[in-house]
Structure formats: C-alpha cells, structure tokens
Scaffold this motif. Structure first.
Motif: not given
Length: 101
Positions: A76-85, A88-96
């Motif tokens: 619940l405290n993970l920051p949103k990953p920086m968008q590089i491109d 994909c608009n990543k919400m967390v630093p993993f894919f599932s």
C-alpha cells in the motif's frame, strides 16, 4: 482466480489501484508476485516478505509468501513507477499480483 478489472489509462496516480486491492490484501493469507527478471531492486524488496518460487522462466521471477501486516504496508506504500514510454501506465513495479484467500 478472479481478475480485478482496472483501466490503467484512466488514472495518473496509483491511489485508486491501491484502494481496489486493499480489501483483498486484508483478507488474504498468501501472495504471489510476478516480476520481470531485470526488476532486481523491487525483487530484492519483495524477498523481505517471501521467497522465490521454484519455476523455470527465462523472463520472470515469481515470489510467494504469507500476507503479513508488514507486507500489506509494503504494497500500500509502493510509489507509482515512473512512466518511461506510452506503452504501459504502470501502477506498481511488478506485472501481476495474486492473493489466496
């Protein structure tokens, strides 16, 4: 397994995502997170809460463990990953992430 629908392009922060998964976190006993193998930093963070599942994969690392109070705080405290491109608009630093109730 029940997928949770989420429109990643609708939100610019990950707070809505966290509010959606929080109830699942709070009632789960086990977790499984899938990372791309090159995400070494976040893999090392998740290893504080679980262990690598013995699965052969060229592209991913799977971490499994118990859902603890500390794990819930971590997620619940993970920051949103920086968008590089714009792929994909990543919400967390993993894919599932999967929860076992």
């Amino acid at each position: 397994m029940k997928p949770i629908p989420f429109d990643y392009w609708k939100y610019s922060t990950n707070e809505v995502y966290k509010s959606i998964i929080k109830p699942y976190l709070l009632c789960s006993h086990k977790f499984e997170i899938r990372y791309f193998k090159d995400e070494e930093y976040t893999i090392s963070q998740a290893l504080s809460f679980g262990k690598i599942k013995n699965e052969e994969s060229e592209f991913e690392t799977v971490i499994v463990g118990d859902v603890s109070k500390e794990f819930i705080e971590f997620i619940l405290n993970l920051p949103k990953p920086m968008q590089i491109d714009n792929i994909c608009n990543k919400m967390v630093p993993f894919f599932s992430i999967f929860f076992r109730l």
